[in-house]
Design an enzyme around this catalytic site. Sequence first.
Site, PDB file in Angstrom:
ATOM      1  N   ARG A  70      29.496  40.216  46.126  1.00  0.00           N
ATOM      2  CA  ARG A  70      29.660  41.562  45.592  1.00  0.00           C
ATOM      3  C   ARG A  70      28.292  42.044  45.116  1.00  0.00           C
ATOM      4  O   ARG A  70      27.797  41.574  44.098  1.00  0.00           O
ATOM      5  CB  ARG A  70      30.627  41.451  44.402  1.00  0.00           C
ATOM      6  CG  ARG A  70      31.163  42.731  43.844  1.00  0.00           C
ATOM      7  CD  ARG A  70      31.886  42.437  42.527  1.00  0.00           C
ATOM      8  NE  ARG A  70      30.960  42.421  41.419  1.00  0.00           N
ATOM      9  CZ  ARG A  70      31.126  41.739  40.299  1.00  0.00           C
ATOM     10  NH1 ARG A  70      32.182  40.979  40.112  1.00  0.00           N
ATOM     11  NH2 ARG A  70      30.226  41.790  39.338  1.00  0.00           N
ATOM     12  N   HIS A 118      31.428  44.890  39.136  1.00  0.00           N
ATOM     13  CA  HIS A 118      32.838  44.686  39.487  1.00  0.00           C
ATOM     14  C   HIS A 118      33.510  46.028  39.768  1.00  0.00           C
ATOM     15  O   HIS A 118      34.136  46.236  40.796  1.00  0.00           O
ATOM     16  CB  HIS A 118      33.566  43.946  38.368  1.00  0.00           C
ATOM     17  CG  HIS A 118      35.041  43.928  38.551  1.00  0.00           C
ATOM     18  ND1 HIS A 118      35.656  43.206  39.541  1.00  0.00           N
ATOM     19  CD2 HIS A 118      36.043  44.577  37.900  1.00  0.00           C
ATOM     20  CE1 HIS A 118      36.970  43.394  39.495  1.00  0.00           C
ATOM     21  NE2 HIS A 118      37.227  44.232  38.509  1.00  0.00           N
ATOM     22  N   TYR A 164      26.203  39.290  32.743  1.00  0.00           N
ATOM     23  CA  TYR A 164      26.630  37.916  33.019  1.00  0.00           C
ATOM     24  C   TYR A 164      26.049  37.269  34.276  1.00  0.00           C
ATOM     25  O   TYR A 164      26.289  36.113  34.533  1.00  0.00           O
ATOM     26  CB  TYR A 164      28.168  37.852  33.091  1.00  0.00           C
ATOM     27  CG  TYR A 164      28.785  38.863  34.043  1.00  0.00           C
ATOM     28  CD1 TYR A 164      28.800  38.639  35.420  1.00  0.00           C
ATOM     29  CD2 TYR A 164      29.349  40.053  33.565  1.00  0.00           C
ATOM     30  CE1 TYR A 164      29.348  39.567  36.290  1.00  0.00           C
ATOM     31  CE2 TYR A 164      29.902  40.990  34.434  1.00  0.00           C
ATOM     32  CZ  TYR A 164      29.902  40.733  35.789  1.00  0.00           C
ATOM     33  OH  TYR A 164      30.439  41.649  36.649  1.00  0.00           O
TER      34      TYR A 164
HETATM   35  C1  LIG Z   1      47.250  39.858  37.264  1.00  0.00           C
HETATM   36  C2  LIG Z   1      45.956  40.475  36.902  1.00  0.00           C
HETATM   37  N1  LIG Z   1      45.214  39.922  35.935  1.00  0.00           N
HETATM   38  C3  LIG Z   1      44.035  40.477  35.562  1.00  0.00           C
HETATM   39  C4  LIG Z   1      43.564  41.605  36.180  1.00  0.00           C
HETATM   40  C5  LIG Z   1      42.239  42.245  35.747  1.00  0.00           C
HETATM   41  N2  LIG Z   1      41.259  42.077  36.830  1.00  0.00           N
HETATM   42  C6  LIG Z   1      41.044  43.061  37.722  1.00  0.00           C
HETATM   43  S1  LIG Z   1      40.005  42.559  38.930  1.00  0.00           S
HETATM   44  C7  LIG Z   1      39.812  41.032  38.259  1.00  0.00           C
HETATM   45  C8  LIG Z   1      38.943  40.026  38.946  1.00  0.00           C
HETATM   46  C9  LIG Z   1      39.387  39.775  40.351  1.00  0.00           C
HETATM   47  O1  LIG Z   1      38.529  38.840  40.972  1.00  0.00           O
HETATM   48  P1  LIG Z   1      38.670  38.493  42.502  1.00  0.00           P
HETATM   49  O2  LIG Z   1      40.080  38.137  42.805  1.00  0.00           O
HETATM   50  O3  LIG Z   1      37.649  37.457  42.810  1.00  0.00           O
HETATM   51  O4  LIG Z   1      38.356  39.838  43.276  1.00  0.00           O
HETATM   52  P2  LIG Z   1      36.980  40.655  43.283  1.00  0.00           P
HETATM   53  O5  LIG Z   1      37.084  41.685  42.198  1.00  0.00           O
HETATM   54  O6  LIG Z   1      35.878  39.710  43.075  1.00  0.00           O
HETATM   55  O7  LIG Z   1      36.923  41.318  44.617  1.00  0.00           O
HETATM   56  C10 LIG Z   1      40.554  40.934  37.076  1.00  0.00           C
HETATM   57  C11 LIG Z   1      40.583  39.752  36.207  1.00  0.00           C
HETATM   58  C12 LIG Z   1      44.382  42.159  37.193  1.00  0.00           C
HETATM   59  N3  LIG Z   1      44.029  43.268  37.848  1.00  0.00           N
HETATM   60  N4  LIG Z   1      45.554  41.566  37.535  1.00  0.00           N
END
Ligand SMILES: Cc1ncc(C[n+]2csc(CCOP(=O)(O)OP(=O)(O)O)c2C)c(N)n1
Lengths: 377, 377, 322, 322
Positions: free
Chosen positions: B258, B262, B271
């Site tokens: 990425r 985020h 971080y």
């Molecule tokens: C069930 C749930 N818990 C927490 C969140 C908050 N949240 C949104 S994105 C994220 C990180 C997701 O990481 P990843 O699966 O690696 O996807 P990326 O954003 O890196 O593409 C979190 C913790 C959420 N959307 N859904």
Amino acid sequence: MPIKSAFTTTIDHVSILDVNANFDEKLGAGLIPDGDLVRLYEHMCVCRHLDEVAFKLQRSGRMGTFPQNMGQEAASMGAAYALDKTDWLVPCYRENAGLFWRGLPMEMILLHWMGDERGNAIPRELYCMPLAIPIGTQLLHATGLAWAAKYRGEKRLACTFFGDGATSEGDFHEAMNFAANLDIPVIFFCQNNFWAISVPGKIQCSAPTIAQRAVAYGMDTIQCDGNDIFSVVYCVRKAAALAREKGRPFFIEAVTYRLGDHTTADDARRYRDQAEVDAWKTRDPILRIRKFLTTRGLWDDAKEAALAERAQRDVAAAVERAESIPPPDRNDFFNNMYATIPPDLALQRDTMQTHGIGQDPSQIEGAVIELPAKTSH
Amino acid sequence: MPIKSAFTTTIDHVSILDVNANFDEKLGAGLIPDGDLVRLYEHMCVCRHLDEVAFKLQRSGRMGTFPQNMGQEAASMGAAYALDKTDWLVPCYRENAGLFWRGLPMEMILLHWMGDERGNAIPRELYCMPLAIPIGTQLLHATGLAWAAKYRGEKRLACTFFGDGATSEGDFHEAMNFAANLDIPVIFFCQNNFWAISVPGKIQCSAPTIAQRAVAYGMDTIQCDGNDIFSVVYCVRKAAALAREKGRPFFIEAVTYRLGDHTTADDARRYRDQAEVDAWKTRDPILRIRKFLTTRGLWDDAKEAALAERAQRDVAAAVERAESIPPPDRNDFFNNMYATIPPDLALQRDTMQTHGIGQDPSQIEGAVIELPAKTSH
Amino acid sequence: MANLTLVQAINLALIQEMERDERVLILGEDVGLNGGVFRVTEGLHKRFGDKRVVDTPLAESGIIGTSIGLAMAGLRPIPEIQFEGFLGPAYDQICSHAARMRTRTRGAMTVPLTIRIPVGGGIHAPELHSDSPETVYIHQPGIKVIMPSSPYDAKGLLISAIRDPDPVMFFEPKRIYRAFREEVPEDEYTLPLGKARVVCEGNEMTIVSWGSSVVQCMQAIERGGRSIELIDLRTLYPFDMDAVEASVKKTGRCVIVHEAPKTCGFGAEIAARIMERCFLYLESPVQRVTGFDTIMPYYKLELDYMPDADRIARAIEETAAY
Amino acid sequence: MANLTLVQAINLALIQEMERDERVLILGEDVGLNGGVFRVTEGLHKRFGDKRVVDTPLAESGIIGTSIGLAMAGLRPIPEIQFEGFLGPAYDQICSHAARMRTRTRGAMTVPLTIRIPVGGGIHAPELHSDSPETVYIHQPGIKVIMPSSPYDAKGLLISAIRDPDPVMFFEPKRIYRAFREEVPEDEYTLPLGKARVVCEGNEMTIVSWGSSVVQCMQAIERGGRSIELIDLRTLYPFDMDAVEASVKKTGRCVIVHEAPKTCGFGAEIAARIMERCFLYLESPVQRVTGFDTIMPYYKLELDYMPDADRIARAIEETAAY
Ligand SMILES: Cc1ncc(C[n+]2csc(CCOP(=O)(O)OP(=O)(O)O)c2C)c(N)n1
Ligand SMILES: Cc1ncc(C[n+]2csc(CCOP(=O)(O)OP(=O)(O)O)c2C)c(N)n1
Ligand SMILES: [Mg+2]
Ligand SMILES: [Mg+2]
């Protein structure tokens, strides 16, 4: 190199005292001292007898649903034996043998299935969690308990037990993943008994082994003959060493079989072949260990007879203790909700009413209402 | 043999157009026709430009939180390219590139992040599910969609996308396990971008690869360079063939990164090291493909300039369409709750009140209450 | 007409809907060969085969999550959750997805899904096999919630649920699975969702209840002496407030009975609505006879927890005397 | 005294409890280096290190399930769930275990756990980032539920929650995280759980509310013209019915305001209790101004969903005119 290998692994299977009671001296010698083995055997037989008695109690209406442990005694007992007395045991409901070895009074298990929470009020010093009803959930509690030990710098670990079915639940995955990634000393002990009620193992895990579930987490893993107490002890010692020295989790697939129905509410003839059951009866962990003990001159018919008598006596005494406990107090289920009962809940308890008027009869004009006392049951 | 091997496995890593733009002819030749490659490149650039514009829209208050896709375009676009137009795409929220390739109008993505459900009203014939906000949950929907295709004897499969973080959720496990054990043709496509907001990949999966998650289910699995569209196409074709011929699921770990924060609500400098980001910038999938196209004489500066202009025009037009849509009707959020609105809910809609009197002013004695009209916003 | 138990009526409804509509399939734990732990799906596996009656992995979120996918693709899945106590792991898929998909996509995607769940206490079962969590799902917009109290209603409501274009939770009060029989038409029929049943008419007081508590209410009423109107809501969302309103405007007094804990139980909503709609007609406060605000105790004490005819009769007398 | 926002007051409470008690630890998604997505745990990782401020895998059931284990072992975990919309996957561990462990084991095992959860709408967030699920947990026996509406209350209540021997859910209304500042003592202090706060006194009507809606109520009241008593419940279970009763017996009229959907919302319970306790004092039906029985719409329409000063003012006038 456009295609290269990113990862390779291999998983061991351990068997020491095999189905034909052949004993591997190299791995097995000294693993369990003779005296201990005899005691383990005795405990297994008592546990088996409890199964029979519990079955009858249920059929005669003296107890609710009960899940027999029959056929799986070596697995949990071997684990409990190989662990320290202050390691947490976090069971599902088919680990009576291990819990009794740890010292849990038999009547507590009976009380639990007689619908009495006092069966779960396990003294802290036993380091046993109560039976877990919702499948797979207790794995996370074990992970938390072990994490707390690590947090405090204790050498305590947690060993949690569950079936093949439990490995399908999300909580299984989350517990394994937490333990692996946060370095938490938990032993995940799967009793693969090939059935989750009527659902065959392949619906839970179509991979060749359940042991390979752990590969997903980079966790050490091993498969063993769960009906062979030597294999179980061997694997749990290995796991405990890793947990205590490196703070790492470990996965054990103990291959075993549920010789009875799922519970007394189940009729396994509806969904599985008698031939399969019969085949597994020859692999019964109790038979195997008895044969071994006999061959080594550590056991004979006289001892067996004495044991049978003792088992009857001990189990009968446990039933007597479970049945003679006074009925629970209705207040109990109010008083244990919080450390301090909230006023509104105390009112519900004291009036045994939820309706506003019943809780405050002063609102009613005229005489106090007389009704037949609550039907006793 | 007391210790024997119960299971062995090995996992491949695929890379065709590598970081230095070296191209493996053996695997790569003919994988993507030149014309398609040019079109894919153009789409990636448009998607990247949308990221920039969306960022500015958010900063200037014209849009809510937006997650940039920057750096990950090759992964989802390669997958969408390799699939049939009637295979389900079941995205998370970092697959804009793939969705646009499938034909999803860009303004729908914008509308979604502008807080407008109409951005999710995707025409059925696109076979795209809307963005999924709760992490990991959509994997089960994909499994169900693919199961339905199998049930009906269609050759359709589902491909679902998710991040490294999603592989920690229980739903990930349950979806993988259902698909593997019930033989459901799903492609599980993990975009391992090394971060889940601020949490590094090792906290989600401390194993050497995420690809080995699939070993737990006996599922075929592969790891590929997710910034190399050739690898992605190669793996997805392989997965799709297995799904269509054998009805089996497949796991793909696409290693990517990425490049942005985020979301626009995040500040990744808190971080992660800039050095890490800089290193990954050199592996940008867009740069790589451009270099490749240029070397092969398929691209030049004039084309690049023309493309930049087109991207600006297209994105500006999409923004224009998203912003010029009339505001949603308040009735919409009532009317879409059920196929037929229940009377009580219709009353809430028609009165815009929940309080009993407001819904039935006839109960009030005296004059109708006059209040300032609802503040518009 | 056949004289059927609740279990049999549900079984019959499932068979008829599966015969009628190829899109209907059943999935869950032990629903296949075993016919479900309560034998509700008995015989279905034999009749319809592996494809349409599917034993799944032991994973409730998985069961509901895949059912959502099946439903969105146009099938009519009927997942079973083995006991209401195991709805917990499926809560998120139900409330974050099944309930929201239609509105989230402004109608482009819908989830025609019927979740069957045995519910409630009174059968001396282990922990988490005796709860009453219906309120949680009534509070969640986007779901319809049903709880029948008789074989006839069960069959007609289940068929309506299966044909409904939206997600429905169909709670089956396990205490009365085999408690009594009733004449049930052998042909298929539907009953409208959202319509209450007036079990018996009266003008002194209204009792509102649902599920197996309706039987306890009948027992209390049969003790006699008062003219009581008993309303079985049957559908808990959308619920038939018009029927309740009409009755309470006639009687002026009301008692609500349910097994779930009192605080924030569905009884609170009914009581609040009665106040909103019948304020000037009420002669006494609406009373609630419910489970206590405690965990359902293990079975030695479960009957102390559950509202029974004694407690209901007492509330009736107190309400009348107010 | 310091002039703090809600976020700062909570941050301070966390620091002070961690300083005071070695057993307190924080875990969750992004709570470490990042300081939480709302920066509530800002600076804690630096101050207390990896061991006591732990970034976990992205798995809410795992976060709560392991916290239960930590708590049973005698620690005082404070897990954070990133948004209320992601409580779903943790529902089962909260309701089947945290809430039941004490009673299940007759006190042998307890779960001193404080779950922190940002809650509610009004910040233009994506889907599932703006819900109000508190009712679900008020209905679940065995949990305490808190939702403060001011920095001062937040600090005192959070410290009480952390020291409480039972599981507590601490909902933080994200709309007012930084909306205003208040004087907050720098020293640690506790506020009793289960006690409401009378925000302003009056004798014409009572308004009962909690969380960020309290601010909307204040705005409606400030429009003037009526003598209104505003009660902020602060603790939703156990809740201070005595305070509500006393007020309504004085005023005879009541409006309840909350963001959650109307049907089976906590407002229903308050209304039902008022009827039970104040029947003869009521001059008009208790009114509820709440979210609608719909999914919280995406943010373009969220302000149409949430009770605001206009809707509250209208309900006040209608109630007064009844
Ligand atoms: C069930 C749930 N818990 C927490 C969140 C908050 N949240 C949104 S994105 C994220 C990180 C997701 O990481 P990843 O699966 O690696 O996807 P990326 O954003 O890196 O593409 C979190 C913790 C959420 N959307 N859904
Ligand atoms: C969450 C949950 N779902 C369903 C059940 C009902 N149930 C009780 S035991 C069981 C099968 C468990 O199988 P397994 O984990 O293999 O353990 P075994 O009984 O074989 O020892 C099921 C489905 C349950 N107790 N909990
Ligand atoms: Mg099993
Ligand atoms: Mg990621």
